[in-house]
Design an enzyme around this catalytic site. Structure first.
Site, PDB file in Angstrom:
ATOM      1  N   GLY A   8      34.202 -59.010  19.216  1.00  0.00           N
ATOM      2  CA  GLY A   8      34.848 -60.357  18.720  1.00  0.00           C
ATOM      3  C   GLY A   8      34.039 -60.991  19.781  1.00  0.00           C
ATOM      4  N   ALA A   9      33.287 -61.738  19.271  1.00  0.00           N
ATOM      5  CA  ALA A   9      32.337 -63.363  20.277  1.00  0.00           C
ATOM      6  C   ALA A   9      32.999 -65.504  20.530  1.00  0.00           C
ATOM      7  CB  ALA A   9      31.341 -63.509  19.407  1.00  0.00           C
ATOM      8  N   GLY A  10      33.988 -65.086  20.703  1.00  0.00           N
ATOM      9  CA  GLY A  10      34.422 -65.887  21.496  1.00  0.00           C
ATOM     10  C   GLY A  10      34.400 -65.665  22.561  1.00  0.00           C
ATOM     11  N   SER A  34      31.067 -59.371  15.484  1.00  0.00           N
ATOM     12  CA  SER A  34      31.864 -60.941  15.418  1.00  0.00           C
ATOM     13  C   SER A  34      32.183 -61.526  13.823  1.00  0.00           C
ATOM     14  CB  SER A  34      31.424 -62.252  15.625  1.00  0.00           C
ATOM     15  OG  SER A  34      31.887 -63.067  15.367  1.00  0.00           O
ATOM     16  N   ALA A  35      33.157 -61.737  13.052  1.00  0.00           N
ATOM     17  CA  ALA A  35      33.267 -61.761  11.865  1.00  0.00           C
ATOM     18  C   ALA A  35      32.890 -63.026  11.645  1.00  0.00           C
ATOM     19  CB  ALA A  35      35.128 -61.817  11.560  1.00  0.00           C
ATOM     20  N   ALA A  78      35.663 -56.670  11.426  1.00  0.00           N
ATOM     21  CA  ALA A  78      35.596 -55.379  11.248  1.00  0.00           C
ATOM     22  C   ALA A  78      36.900 -55.353  11.244  1.00  0.00           C
ATOM     23  CB  ALA A  78      36.241 -54.851  12.896  1.00  0.00           C
ATOM     24  N   CYS A 160      50.794 -70.409  23.527  1.00  0.00           N
ATOM     25  CA  CYS A 160      49.671 -71.071  23.615  1.00  0.00           C
ATOM     26  C   CYS A 160      49.840 -73.120  23.701  1.00  0.00           C
ATOM     27  CB  CYS A 160      48.102 -70.789  23.400  1.00  0.00           C
ATOM     28  SG  CYS A 160      46.530 -71.960  23.985  1.00  0.00           S
ATOM     29  N   ILE A 302      43.118 -62.638  24.816  1.00  0.00           N
ATOM     30  CA  ILE A 302      43.844 -63.006  24.134  1.00  0.00           C
ATOM     31  C   ILE A 302      44.504 -61.671  23.365  1.00  0.00           C
ATOM     32  CG2 ILE A 302      44.966 -63.793  22.112  1.00  0.00           C
ATOM     33  CD1 ILE A 302      43.181 -66.626  23.346  1.00  0.00           C
ATOM     34  N   CYS A 356      43.566 -74.104  33.343  1.00  0.00           N
ATOM     35  CA  CYS A 356      43.389 -75.498  31.589  1.00  0.00           C
ATOM     36  C   CYS A 356      43.385 -76.826  32.473  1.00  0.00           C
ATOM     37  CB  CYS A 356      45.403 -75.096  31.580  1.00  0.00           C
ATOM     38  SG  CYS A 356      45.126 -75.560  29.870  1.00  0.00           S
ATOM     39  N   LYS A 391      37.473 -82.187  31.264  1.00  0.00           N
ATOM     40  CA  LYS A 391      36.334 -80.849  30.392  1.00  0.00           C
ATOM     41  C   LYS A 391      35.703 -81.790  29.578  1.00  0.00           C
ATOM     42  CE  LYS A 391      39.379 -79.462  26.554  1.00  0.00           C
ATOM     43  NZ  LYS A 391      40.906 -79.164  25.898  1.00  0.00           N
TER      44      LYS A 391
END
Length: 433
Positions: A8-10, A34-35, A78, A160, A302, A356, A391
């Protein structure tokens, strides 16, 4: 030489790859899988959904940036994890062996929970991925050409909630800027939360008052304790319950444009590993981010299982926000390195602090909950133009950090110094069981 694979590459996985390589150096191999072949800064998706940002503003190709840091990159989905054989089967038929696996996949979006809610069916939009946000903008452009009712919010089981409020208020702000707000016949906000501003964590500071007022000022009629049962023919079927879970209202809400945050599940390759996950497909970890069954598997963000902070009439999940993910990643990297060095008694715990920034168009809202679970040492919620600007600055900072290839912690070094909060690791730390 050990091989550490990060899946996972988030916003958790890519920093994890950099931090892992910096910690292990050339003595061990680090591979990032990563997908997608690109990194996307997910917090900016609501802006993409109204055309304020474009794909190239919030994404970039992963391979050239990580490989110049000595990290191998594989852009493949994967399909299966064989935890007994320490092997990952990829979509192209290849296999990757690992000595340690660090899971940072993020979620599977559970659109199947509500018939008709999948954005690929074209009725209800999402801003959970960059592709979805671009499709939402196309649907939003249809609304601009032919105004009609709007329905926004979060489905039962969502964890979320920030982006639901964020996108609703950004859309309202954009409509005003375009002079089209008066042409929208109705705007409705539907959420599974027991009260507005609950956010999956029983509220923070004055979040209930601030978010309720924000929605009201923008013209939204809001409904809480709601479960969407189905969507068809541009109508949303909603059941509202009381605090006992008893049905008090059945609604059919017509819409021209809708965006709803879905419930999350674990991704199939991870959820399919026997004994690794809870029934929702999220990895069961101990206080050191290590799998409770497989000692060489770690997880963060997550992808991990966190129980709801309380039972609510309609199911709500607990969010995993930026500082929490950053802290989990740092703990897992430290613990994998300690394992490799034989320092098994030198373990680090992450923190469950929630932070947040949420943009609201021309202003924003920010919250800090230390720790996420009540009672808290810090319980703070604020709004203002400064949050919007913060932000915007954070997006630029984080994307630049991912391109440079550094994993320095942001929240403790910058945000909390600005707020004058100290001793975070003590105040938000999970206790060893």
């Amino acid at each position: 030489m050990a091989h550490v694979v990060i899946l996972g590459a988030g916003t958790g996985g890519m920093p994890a790859a950099y931090e892992m390589k910096a910690a292990l150096g050339s003595a061990h191999e680090v591979t990032l899988i990563s997908a997608n072949d690109y990194f996307q800064f997910v917090p900016s998706n609501p802006w993409v959904g109204v055309g304020w940002k474009e794909r190239d503003d919030v994404s970039f190709p992963i391979k050239p940036y990580v490989e110049r840091k000595g990290i191998h990159f594989i852009a493949q989905r994967a399909d299966r994890i064989d935890a007994e054989a320490n092997q990952i089967d990829l979509a192209d038929g290849s296999k990757v062996h690992y000595d340690y696996l660090f899971i940072t996949t993020g979620p599977k979006l559970a659109f199947e929970n509500v018939p008709g809610s999948d954005p690929h069916e074209g009725q209800v939009q999402s801003v959970c991925t960059l592709d979805h946000a671009e499709e939402a903008y196309k649907a939003y452009q249809d609304l601009l050409r032919e105004p009609g009712p709007i329905v926004m919010g979060a489905m039962a089981g969502a964890s979320c909630f920030g982006p639901a409020y964020e996108y609703a208020l950004i859309v309202a702000s954009d409509l005003k800027k375009r002079g089209l707000r008066d042409k929208i016949p109705s705007m409705t906000f539907v959420t599974s939360e027991p009260f507005l501003g609950h956010l999956g964590i029983q509220g923070v500071g004055d979040s209930q008052t601030i978010l309720s007022r924000g929605l009201k000022e923008e013209g939204f009629e809001a409904y809480t304790n709601c479960k969407v049962t189905k969507v068809e023919d541009n109508k949303m079927y909603v059941t509202q319950v009381n605090d006992k879970g008893e049905t008090v209202k059945e609604m059919v809400l017509p819409f021209k444009f809708s965006m709803m945050i879905p419930a999350f599940k674990g991704v199939p390759a991870v959820a399919g590993v026997e004994g690794l996950c809870n029934p929702g497909g999220f990895v069961l970890v101990d206080e050191y981010q290590r799998s409770k069954k497989y000692r060489n598997i770690f997880a963060a963000g997550i992808a991990i299982a966190i129980p709801p902070v309380e039972q609510t009439p309609v199911p709500t999940g607990a969010p995993k926000t930026g500082y929490m993910i950053e802290s989990m990643v740092a703990a897992a990297v430290h613990n994998i390195k300690a394992d490799l060095e034989g320092k098994t008694g030198n373990q680090t715990m992450g923190t469950w602090n929630a932070v947040c920034f949420a943009d609201m168009g021309d202003r924003g809202a920010a919250f800090v909950a230390l720790p996420q679970l009540k009672p808290r040492t810090v319980d703070w919620f604020a709004e203002g133009r400064w949050v919007h600007l913060a932000k915007v600055a954070f997006e630029k900072y984080f994307i630049r950090k991912m391109k440079i290839g550094v994993s320095e912690p942001f929240y403790e070094k910058v945000l909390f110094k600005m707020l004058g909060i100290t001793r975070l690791k003590d105040e938000g730390q999970r206790k060893a069981s």
